[in-house]
Design an enzyme around this catalytic site. Structure first.
Site, PDB file in Angstrom:
ATOM      1  N   THR A   1       0.731  -1.297   0.025  1.00  0.00           N
ATOM      2  CA  THR A   1      -0.037   0.067   0.019  1.00  0.00           C
ATOM      3  C   THR A   1       0.916   1.189   0.053  1.00  0.00           C
ATOM      4  O   THR A   1       1.860   1.186   0.590  1.00  0.00           O
ATOM      5  CB  THR A   1      -0.876   0.059   1.282  1.00  0.00           C
ATOM      6  OG1 THR A   1      -1.744  -1.085   1.192  1.00  0.00           O
ATOM      7  CG2 THR A   1      -1.823   1.496   1.302  1.00  0.00           C
TER       8      THR A   1
ATOM      9  N   PHE B   1       1.110   5.067   0.811  1.00  0.00           N
ATOM     10  CA  PHE B   1       0.611   6.111   1.519  1.00  0.00           C
ATOM     11  C   PHE B   1       1.313   7.513   1.506  1.00  0.00           C
ATOM     12  O   PHE B   1       2.299   7.559   0.814  1.00  0.00           O
ATOM     13  CB  PHE B   1       0.665   5.848   3.070  1.00  0.00           C
ATOM     14  CG  PHE B   1       0.117   4.686   3.780  1.00  0.00           C
ATOM     15  CD1 PHE B   1      -1.054   4.656   4.517  1.00  0.00           C
ATOM     16  CD2 PHE B   1       0.691   3.457   3.635  1.00  0.00           C
ATOM     17  CE1 PHE B   1      -1.579   3.477   4.979  1.00  0.00           C
ATOM     18  CE2 PHE B   1      -0.016   2.187   4.090  1.00  0.00           C
ATOM     19  CZ  PHE B   1      -1.062   2.176   4.619  1.00  0.00           C
TER      20      PHE B   1
END
Length: 314
Positions: free
Chosen positions: A184, A186
């Protein structure tokens, strides 16, 4: 008698809470965040609004996942809401889920499993194989799912294993995923200001609205990058919310605002698009240097500009 110096006020950062989320783990990887005051918020828009109000100096939010793609709440807020905010850092975090429940929970007794909606598609096959009779329930975050389990609302949660101690839960299964190596991305978001210094391994993020819908309209946008040798690392459309069939484009490109080729691409977009929102230039998390194609270096842009000035001054 001399007075002692006042204690410095710690910097404050926001993140999608509660404690124990992957977002908090991403924030803790930022230099200085361990010593900072960290404030959890119940949603991505709430965390970003806290930045706009000056309640926190910045907020870390999820931007995209290698399995599920972009996080719409983040893209929509950064591209549409006012006042604008800027990205100054990206963080790449490997994501592995754990199944956790209360200490007396047995796997065979689990009837409900809670998680953030982005977690479920990454674990759907695992759940179907190991918990075929359990019902999945959406939560505002994976850590909030763990909190609800600790309060007896649900039987089990999918979250990072590091969340279990926060809520006095037991990890029942580790390394849960349907696709290995999920990551992921960010981003750290702050109020508008000067971009971080360019490093030679940078990205620039933008939101672009087409002036009107006509054949080749998107091509006109893409050509502004292509003719200057600026590579796009991501482009996707999102509805403008004004009327059906109208979209803006969320774009990441290689390079920094201070690079001549990127600056000229932005000027070209400004001429042909209805709106261009600059969302920041920042170092790539993977530190991969940008490949500068022949004819697109700053020196070559400067030489061409000097040549044109010479022609005009005759």
């Amino acid at each position: 008698m001399s007075q002692s110096a006042p204690h410095p006020v710690p910097i404050r950062y926001g993140f999608l809470g509660p404690a124990g989320t992957f977002t908090e783990a991403a924030l803790l990887s930022v230099p200085g965040a361990q010593e900072a005051e960290r404030l959890p918020y119940e949603s991505v828009p709430a965390a970003l609004d806290a930045v706009r109000r000056g309640e926190v100096a910045g907020a870390v939010v999820a931007f995209e996942n290698s399995v599920e793609g972009a996080v719409p709440a983040t893209l929509d807020d950064l591209s549409i809401e006012e006042p604008p905010l800027h990205i100054v850092r990206e963080i790449l975090l490997p994501v592995e889920f754990a199944l956790m429940g209360r200490p007396d929970t047995k796997v065979e007794d689990i009837k409900t499993v809670a998680s953030h909606p982005h977690a479920y598609p990454q674990c759907r096959k695992w759940l179907a194989e190991h918990l075929p009779d359990a019902r999945w329930i959406a939560a505002s975050s994976n850590a909030d799912a763990a909190r609800l389990v600790s309060e007896g609302v649900h039987d089990a949660a999918l979250a990072g294993a590091f969340a279990a101690p926060f809520y006095h839960l037991t990890v029942l299964a580790k390394d849960i995923h349907d696709v290995g190596g999920a990551v992921t991305r960010f981003v750290m978001v702050v109020p508008p200001g000067p971009a971080p210094d360019r490093t030679g391994a940078d990205k620039t993020s933008l939101a672009v609205v087409l002036r009107d819908n006509h054949p080749g309209a998107l091509l006109e946008i893409l050509e502004e990058f292509a003719v200057r040798g600026v590579d796009l690392t991501r482009i996707e459309s999102r509805p403008t919310r004004s009327r059906l069939g109208t979209y803006w484009f969320s774009i990441d490109c290689e390079g920094h605002l201070e690079d001549e080729r990127v600056g000229e691409a932005l000027m070209g977009l400004r001429r042909v698009a209805a709106e261009v929102r600059y969302l920041g230039s920042y170092p790539r998390a993977d530190e991969r240097p940008v490949e500068v194609r022949p004819g697109t270096s700053d020196e070559e842009f400067d030489e061409a500009a000097a040549w044109l000035r010479g022609l005009r001054s005759r």
